[in-house]
Scaffold this motif. Structure first.
Motif, PDB file in Angstrom:
ATOM      1  N   VAL A 156     -38.932   2.012  -0.206  1.00  0.00           N
ATOM      2  CA  VAL A 156     -40.298   2.357   0.686  1.00  0.00           C
ATOM      3  C   VAL A 156     -40.595   1.164   0.787  1.00  0.00           C
ATOM      4  CG1 VAL A 156     -40.401   4.779  -0.781  1.00  0.00           C
ATOM      5  CG2 VAL A 156     -40.793   2.536  -1.927  1.00  0.00           C
ATOM      6  N   TYR A 194     -43.036  -2.505   0.611  1.00  0.00           N
ATOM      7  CA  TYR A 194     -44.268  -2.462  -0.426  1.00  0.00           C
ATOM      8  C   TYR A 194     -44.248  -3.860  -0.179  1.00  0.00           C
ATOM      9  CZ  TYR A 194     -42.872   1.200  -4.004  1.00  0.00           C
ATOM     10  OH  TYR A 194     -43.205   1.970  -4.822  1.00  0.00           O
ATOM     11  N   SER A 195     -46.127  -3.640   0.517  1.00  0.00           N
ATOM     12  CA  SER A 195     -45.880  -5.389   1.343  1.00  0.00           C
ATOM     13  C   SER A 195     -46.316  -6.019  -0.046  1.00  0.00           C
ATOM     14  CB  SER A 195     -48.098  -5.048   1.260  1.00  0.00           C
ATOM     15  OG  SER A 195     -48.654  -4.991   0.268  1.00  0.00           O
ATOM     16  N   GLN A 196     -46.046  -5.823  -1.701  1.00  0.00           N
ATOM     17  CA  GLN A 196     -45.659  -7.111  -1.985  1.00  0.00           C
ATOM     18  C   GLN A 196     -43.981  -7.636  -2.307  1.00  0.00           C
ATOM     19  OE1 GLN A 196     -47.290  -3.802  -2.494  1.00  0.00           O
ATOM     20  NE2 GLN A 196     -48.129  -3.323  -4.881  1.00  0.00           N
ATOM     21  N   THR A 201     -38.516  -5.938   1.746  1.00  0.00           N
ATOM     22  CA  THR A 201     -38.763  -3.898   2.731  1.00  0.00           C
ATOM     23  C   THR A 201     -39.717  -4.225   3.462  1.00  0.00           C
ATOM     24  OG1 THR A 201     -41.090  -4.114   1.462  1.00  0.00           O
ATOM     25  CG2 THR A 201     -39.164  -3.904  -0.095  1.00  0.00           C
TER      26      THR A 201
END
Length: 184
Positions: free
Chosen positions: A66, A68-70, A74
């Motif tokens: 998925v 994830y901005s962190q 991704t």
């Protein structure tokens, strides 16, 4: 070549996977930015075409499936997948982010909710987020995976075999053979 970058692509034939896998980039581009990663993807696709894979399935790897901005890898994987959907990456199906298990095992992908993917469970090309990941996969498959392995550097004027001190004679032979195949 103008407008291209060099990258390492390993061709690996695992005993327990029905086809060869291409893994990139395990040597040349340590922490590729997005533009470099796009070029790495295209280099791997071009090599797959040269050895007879007409429409390779490219899995852009991450630790998770998925966005994830962190985890910037991704987001890069998702952008590359969207570029593939829109034809900006030609000659292949591209999906990501995908973990390794989802890239090569359909049951793993389905168990993690991935139901609509041309790539999941059937990848031809694995694009790692960095050299540590790709090189680790290369070595693990070579030494512990009962695999036939060869690797070359592509993207320059001519492809060339690249071997490591720990490579077996068979791995060195497969690397030379792959370079010859890519030169034709």
């Amino acid at each position: 070549q103008p407008g291209k970058i060099a990258s390492h692509v390993a061709m690996i034939k695992p005993a327990k996977y029905p086809k060869a896998l291409f893994v990139s980039d395990g040597v040349v581009n340590d922490q590729p930015d997005f533009a470099a990663k796009l070029a790495i993807v295209q280099n791997a696709i071009d090599l797959a075409h040269l050895v007879g894979v007409t429409k390779p399935k490219v899995a852009v790897l991450s630790a998770v499936e998925v966005v994830y901005s962190q985890m910037p890898v991704t987001m890069e994987a998702a952008v590359l997948a969207k570029m593939g959907d829109r034809g900006q990456i030609a000659g292949a199906f591209v999906d990501g982010p995908l973990s390794v298990d989802c890239a090569v095992d359909l049951l793993a992908a389905e168990s993690k909710g991935i139901k609509k993917s041309e790539v999941a469970g059937d990848a031809d090309i694995l694009i790692a987020p960095n050299t540590a990941t790709a090189h680790g996969m290369y070595e693990a498959m070579q030494f512990y995976g009962d695999c036939q392995v060869g690797g070359i550097v592509v993207g320059g004027l001519v492809p060339f075999a690249l071997s490591f001190p720990s490579d077996s004679v068979n791995t060195r032979f497969h690397s030379i053979l792959l370079a010859v195949m890519a030169s034709v």
